[in-house]
Structure formats: C-alpha cells, structure tokens
Design an enzyme around this catalytic site. Sequence first.
Site, PDB file in Angstrom:
ATOM      1  N   CYS A   1       1.049  -0.990  -0.108  1.00  0.00           N
ATOM      2  CA  CYS A   1      -0.492  -0.037   0.040  1.00  0.00           C
ATOM      3  C   CYS A   1       0.440   1.174   0.241  1.00  0.00           C
ATOM      4  O   CYS A   1       1.374   1.877   0.632  1.00  0.00           O
ATOM      5  CB  CYS A   1      -0.835  -0.215   1.292  1.00  0.00           C
ATOM      6  SG  CYS A   1      -1.477   1.612   1.502  1.00  0.00           S
TER       7      CYS A   1
ATOM      8  N   CYS B   1      -0.670   3.903   2.517  1.00  0.00           N
ATOM      9  CA  CYS B   1       0.241   3.499   3.705  1.00  0.00           C
ATOM     10  C   CYS B   1       1.828   4.248   4.146  1.00  0.00           C
ATOM     11  O   CYS B   1       1.816   4.792   5.065  1.00  0.00           O
ATOM     12  CB  CYS B   1      -0.428   2.431   4.703  1.00  0.00           C
ATOM     13  SG  CYS B   1      -1.806   1.972   3.071  1.00  0.00           S
ATOM     14  N   ASP B   2       1.979   3.569   3.645  1.00  0.00           N
ATOM     15  CA  ASP B   2       3.843   3.770   2.902  1.00  0.00           C
ATOM     16  C   ASP B   2       4.370   4.201   2.188  1.00  0.00           C
ATOM     17  O   ASP B   2       5.701   4.185   3.083  1.00  0.00           O
ATOM     18  CB  ASP B   2       4.270   1.698   3.209  1.00  0.00           C
ATOM     19  CG  ASP B   2       3.328   1.078   4.312  1.00  0.00           C
ATOM     20  OD1 ASP B   2       3.081   1.554   5.747  1.00  0.00           O
ATOM     21  OD2 ASP B   2       3.127  -0.217   4.157  1.00  0.00           O
TER      22      ASP B   2
END
Length: 329
Positions: free
Chosen positions: A137, A140-141
């Site tokens: 993701c 997200c990261d």
Amino acid sequence: MSKTHHSKVLIIGSGPAGYTAAIYTARANLKPRLVSGMQPGGQMTVTSDVENYPGFAAPVNGPWLMDQMKLQAEHVGAELINDTIKSIDLNSNPKKAIGDSGDIYTADAVIIATGAQAKWLGIPSEQQYQGKGVSGCATCDGFFYRGKEVFVIGGGNSAVEEALFLTNFATKVTVVHRRDTFRAEKIMQERLFNHPKINVIWNAELDEVTGDGKVVTGVKIKDVNTGAVTDYKTDGVFVAIGHKPATELFKGQVTLDKDGYIVTAPDSTKTNIDGVFAAGDVKDKVFRQAVTAAGMGCMAALEADKYLAALEAAHAPAVKKVVNGNPKP
Ligand code: NDP
C-alpha cells in the site's frame, strides 16, 4: 453442542468498517453481534505505523488502533464473537449464517464488512521483508520513502497509480511488469511514461527481495524471456498486483462486479438484497483506506437502523385511526 444466536444486526468482519458499524448500531440500541473472522482487526493488523488515521498527532501502531476500535465497540455494547462464518443464507427470513464453531447466527439485517486482501507474489523473501521495506500500500507507506528509491511490481491501475503517488517522496521509481504493455488506463499510462522520476522494466518479474535481515536493500529481477537475473539496489518494494475481496461466501446471492467486489446502490451501502449492507474494502476498489472503510461502516449502520425501523413499523399491530371520536376502519 452448537447454539443459535439471534440479533437484529449481524456484522461480519472486524476491520475499521465492521467495528464502526458495531459502534453505531450498538449506540442505536440495536444490540449488534459482530463475528470477527480469521484475521481479527483485518488488514490494519499488518500495518506498523499508521499516520493517516485522523485523531492522532503521532503515528499509531495498526494492531493497537484496531484494538482500540474493538474495545470501543465492546464498551458501547456490541457483542464480539471469535468465529468465522462458513456459510450464509441471506435470502431466508431471518438471515442465517453458520460459523466454523458450528454455531448458528440469525439476524434481521446483515452488514458485510469482510474486506479484501492485497495479492502477494508468494516468494519467501517478499514475506520475510513485509513491513521492513516490502509493502502492499503506497498510500499507507509511501511517506517513509522520502529521498529513497523504490520498485513497484505490477501493470494495472493500482501499480501505475502507486508509482505516480510514490514520486511525491522517492527520488526514483522503477516499475517492473511481466509483459510489454500495461493493463492500466491509457491516461494513467501517459502520465507515468512522461514522468521524469519513473522508468519501467518490461517483461520482467521480481525473483527475490534482498536485504540485511532487517531492511530491504535490493531486488533480483528476472527477464521472463531470457531468464537472466539482474541485481538492483532499492530501499523499498511495493507489490501492486491487485486485491482480492473476501466475497466467496456471498457468491450467487449478493450481486458482485466483474472483479468480485460487492455492488451497492449509489451513495449507499445497500446491496441487491433487502436488509443486507456492505461496507469497506469488500465493496471499494478505489479508495481502500481505513478511514473510508470506517465511514462506510457508519453509513451501513445508519441504513440498517432505518431498514429495521421500517421493518418493525410494517409488522407492528395496526392501530385504528380515530376520527372525530369514532374509530376509522
Ligand atoms: P489488476 O488486476 O487490474 O492488475 C494487476 C496487475 O498485476 C496486472 O498488470 C497483472 O499483470 C499484474 N500481476 C498479477 N499477478 C501477477 C504476478 N503473479 N506477477 C507479476 N505481475 C502480476 O489489479 P489492480 O489492483 O491494478 O486493479 C483492480 C481493479 O481496480 C481494476 O478494475 C482497476 O481498474 C481498479 N482500480 C481503479 C483505480 C481507480 O479508479 N483509481 C485504482 C486502482 C484500481 P498482467 O497485466 O500481465 O495480467
């Protein structure tokens, strides 16, 4: 011996969508029952630092956040059950689900919040470095790769979108695709080809993620035509080869789209079956965020509440209207 439990609302799944639906239906006094599934807490339990869930100034740990949601749902009166639904009949009245434990869960309304799973390549080093440089993701990261170099694996909309998103942080993004054309939309492809930070390795596969045991330091990329393997240095690997919604259980009952996601009415969580609602990644292949899943969990709870109120009103004994002191038939 198996038991039968009846509730007004049965929630299946324990990610942000499921827990939020539990919180809202519990606070609406619907006494919901939530069956948590095989991975209580869902995809967030494999995310270490969560920086984009509102309400926390500092990054929070994914499993911790899910634990807080669980405790909050319990605190307001939801009943949480550790079981996995193995079969379900959504067209019966009441709706009927059977758990792995053998217990039977009947309900007047069902909220499906079973989520989706990122697909992985299945190579051992990919698993070894998950959360240590291998991610599923970018939203997200990606932030953790400021000033670093990353690889993206895949050739669909997700891969192209993630590669473009990662250019906001990384100095160089290399996309590896197993064929010589992308499946992503043309407009997205054009953006990618025109981006100075992105380059593509065609007809190639990720053979191995290399590292020092703690973090990713490189990748081995295999040419699918020649079999030649080349080493590259990199700080991160984003695997973007698609997601699989957890909808196997509902096939043949709830309408699914061509990718297997549950279809809901526009601006709603209503499915094609009365009293069955779907929230979170199980019905969303575009946003896939904890906060959007939680929002949809709230929507499903409010819609279930409305549905149950209408159901109750329809089954309430008829009250004769009184007109001018005389009962009206
Ligand atoms: P897709 O299934 O569209 O693409 C997956 C990609 O990964 C393909 O290029 C495929 O290669 C590749 N792939 C699959 N398995 C492997 C493997 N084992 N090794 C190497 N490569 C592999 O998934 P997406 O997540 O990209 O998209 C899913 C759906 O969601 C689509 O309908 C898409 O349009 C939609 N979507 C929409 C977005 C938006 O509207 N903003 C954003 C993201 C997704 P190959 O091409 O060779 O099959």
